[in-house]
Motif scaffolding. Structure first.
Motif, short mmCIF file in Angstrom:
data_model
loop_
_atom_site.label_atom_id
_atom_site.label_comp_id
_atom_site.label_asym_id
_atom_site.label_seq_id
_atom_site.Cartn_x
_atom_site.Cartn_y
_atom_site.Cartn_z
N UNK A 2 12.00 37.43 10.93
CA UNK A 2 12.57 36.89 12.16
C UNK A 2 11.42 36.83 13.17
N UNK A 62 10.67 41.31 12.91
CA UNK A 62 11.10 42.18 11.83
C UNK A 62 11.23 41.35 10.56
N UNK A 85 16.72 51.76 28.41
CA UNK A 85 15.96 50.50 28.28
C UNK A 85 15.11 50.33 29.53
N UNK A 110 23.17 39.69 12.78
CA UNK A 110 21.81 39.28 12.44
C UNK A 110 20.95 39.12 13.69
N UNK A 111 21.54 38.58 14.74
CA UNK A 111 20.81 38.42 15.99
C UNK A 111 20.51 39.76 16.64
N UNK A 112 21.46 40.69 16.55
CA UNK A 112 21.29 42.00 17.18
C UNK A 112 20.28 42.86 16.43
N UNK A 113 20.25 42.74 15.11
CA UNK A 113 19.42 43.63 14.30
C UNK A 113 20.12 44.96 14.10
N UNK A 114 19.34 45.96 13.66
CA UNK A 114 19.91 47.27 13.29
C UNK A 114 20.73 47.86 14.42
N UNK A 115 21.99 48.13 14.15
CA UNK A 115 22.90 48.65 15.17
C UNK A 115 22.90 50.18 15.15
N UNK A 116 22.77 50.77 16.33
CA UNK A 116 22.67 52.23 16.45
C UNK A 116 24.03 52.85 16.73
N UNK A 117 24.77 52.26 17.64
CA UNK A 117 26.14 52.70 17.85
C UNK A 117 26.94 51.70 18.65
N UNK A 118 28.25 51.88 18.57
CA UNK A 118 29.18 51.00 19.29
C UNK A 118 29.92 51.86 20.31
N UNK A 167 24.93 48.86 20.89
CA UNK A 167 23.52 49.19 21.08
C UNK A 167 22.80 48.98 19.76
N UNK A 168 21.85 48.06 19.77
CA UNK A 168 20.97 47.87 18.61
C UNK A 168 19.60 48.43 18.97
N UNK A 169 18.72 48.56 17.99
CA UNK A 169 17.42 49.15 18.28
C UNK A 169 16.73 48.37 19.40
N UNK A 170 16.78 47.05 19.28
CA UNK A 170 15.98 46.21 20.17
C UNK A 170 16.73 45.79 21.43
N UNK A 171 18.05 45.83 21.39
CA UNK A 171 18.79 45.22 22.48
C UNK A 171 20.18 45.82 22.60
N UNK A 172 20.87 45.47 23.68
CA UNK A 172 22.25 45.90 23.87
C UNK A 172 23.06 44.67 24.20
#
Lengths: 366, 125
Positions: free
Chosen positions: A19, A31, A296, B33-41, B60-65
């Motif tokens: 990506x 990634x 963040x 797929x856009x969010x990437x690895x999700x850490x928690x909801x 909350x994903x690693x890269x974004x929320x």
């Protein structure tokens, strides 16, 4: 909009299903399979990074050492041939223009700078260089590949038959990789044992392929900027543009350890000495969140409900499985153990100041 | 890209599966797929009522929320607590084990301005 630049490994990234994301004017892999898997591979095995976006300058001539000594915060004279040094350059007011690596080669120096600062740094250097200094921006003719992780040495030795056991931390070897000239340096941005390979754009795809092939048995994974960021943050390595900028000085950023005020004057040294003498008004601290929340950049840091700072970098530590952050916090609230809070969408999450790094016991010095 | 038939999709990339008087709600394959690895909801509480378009939680994903938007009017009757331990289910099985909440619908069977699979496929290109 200007066209994003591509690295010599762009085709490899597409073939691996990366990506891609715009970063500092480059189209870079964010990634491949996922940040978590890539992060874990680097902490437990090995990761392969394309960081060809980084800028490189060659500095030579009779006046090279005194020129660099007059700009860099660290002591350039302390560098032996074959050694690299973490350093920074500042404005007269002490504001950080960039953090960089300085390599001392046989016939001069190589500077490695942040991609976003290539043009600005080069202009700054050129404006201060005398006739006895030759400056060359070699960014476009230099590819950079990092192999990071506890198995990185084995991967490199398997790929290139090079013995690297003798290559010490922050030293480099002028050698070859994949049949082309290369600099292999024991440096990195992950906190693990790791190496960075400077080579030509033409040779880079073969070097990348050789490393991936040789690394398979050691569990290597291609890793993107996403994992690079979570890995560096666990070590409290500063990211220019987030944690440091022209609005921050080395003392408040916690870069006093590379700022050698006793080496003689350099641009910014007076202002930095004044900050050091008075004590900085704020400091970059490490925060661990004590409840489930992800800090963040830009989130306010509070003490007893009042704002005392701002998060500059934050993520979920994939090693600790806790929210971690770097942020500037006002004097009086920076001591290890201080209980603070991070405001996350109107909610306050308890946080505590901790000593860096967030993650210890890595393979960095193996 | 998996976009199962029989589900209803919002322009905010949530899906709803209608079952009698309630709906199961999650995020789409595209969204995870856009969010990437999700850490928690971050879930709403059972009993909370929402109108279509309301924010009902965050991912909350690693890269974004990202905010979660309620696709239909209704009341939360269950949240997927299994995600507390295994948030990656949202990544690996967004239409199955990675479901988010169950909602008792204000208008059973109503689909508002939600899209069918073909319409959603067109939306995300």
């Amino acid at each position: 909009m200007t066209q994003l630049k591509r690295t010599p490994l762009h085709d490899r990234h597409l073939a691996l299903g990366a990506k891609l994301t715009p970063f500092a004017g480059f189209e870079m892999p964010l990634q491949y399979d996922g940040i978590m898997a890539e992060h874990k591979a680097v902490r437990t095995a090995a990761g392969l990074f394309d960081i060809s976006h980084m800028g490189e300058f060659a500095v030579s001539g009779a006046g090279a050492e005194s020129f660099l000594q007059s700009l860099a915060v660290n002591d350039v004279a302390a560098l032996q041939v074959g050694q690299a040094q973490y350093s920074a350059i500042c404005r007269p007011d002490g504001g950080l223009l960039d953090d960089l690596l300085i390599y001392r080669r046989e016939n001069g120096y190589m500077l490695v700078v942040n991609a976003a600062n290539i043009a600005g740094d080069f202009d700054w250097l050129r404006a201060h260089a005398g006739a006895d200094v030759t400056l060359q921006d070699i960014s476009d003719s230099t590819a950079l590949i990092a192999v990071q992780g506890p198995h990185s040495r084995k991967v490199l030795e398997a790929a290139f038959g090079e013995q690297l056991a003798g290559l010490e931390f922050y030293h480099f070897s002028e050698t070859s990789a994949g049949g082309a000239p290369a600099i292999i340096s024991r440096t990195g941005y992950t906190g693990e044992l790791g190496f960075e390979i400077y080579t030509s754009p033409d040779a880079a795809p073969d070097v990348w392929d050789d490393l991936l092939r040789a690394g398979t048995e050691f569990g290597i994974r291609p890793a993107g900027l996403g994992a690079r960021d979570t890995l560096r943050l666990e070590m409290k390595y500063c990211l220019y543009g987030n944690d440091i900028s022209v609005d921050t000085n080395p003392i408040e950023a916690g870069l006093g350890w590379i700022t050698k005020l006793d080496k003689g004057p350099f641009i910014g040294s007076q202002a930095i000495a004044a900050v050091k003498a008075a004590g900085p008004d704020r400091r970059l601290v490490c925060l661990v969140l004590e409840e489930r929340a992800v800090p963040r950049p830009g989130y306010p840091i509070l003490a007893a409900g009042e704002p005392v700072g701002t998060v500059t970098s934050g993520t979920q530590s994939l090693t600790l499985k806790q929210g971690i952050a770097l942020g500037y916090v006002a004097r009086g609230f920076t001591k290890t153990g201080t209980e603070l809070a991070v405001e996350i969408r109107g909610r306050r999450a308890a946080a505590r100041v901790v000593k860096p790094p967030f993650v210890s016991g890595t393979s960095l010095m193996d | 890209m998996s976009i199962p038939d029989g589900l209803w999709y919002s322009k905010d990339h949530e899906w709803a599966r209608l079952e009698d008087d309630h709906a199961v709600i999650g995020i789409t394959e595209f969204a995870q797929g856009e969010l990437g690895d999700i850490i928690f909801v971050e879930f709403p509480k059972v009993g909370q009522k929402f109108s279509g378009g309301d924010t009902f939680g965050t991912v909350e994903a690693v890269k974004t929320v990202a905010d979660l938007f309620m696709p239909l009017d209704g009341e939360i009757i269950e949240v997927n607590n299994a995600l507390d331990e295994e948030p990656d289910r949202v990544n690996s099985d967004p239409y199955g084990a990675g479901w988010l909440v169950k909602v008792k619908l204000s208008v059973p069977g109503g689909t508002g301005d939600l899209l069918d699979a073909a319409g959603y496929k067109e939306l995300i290109g």
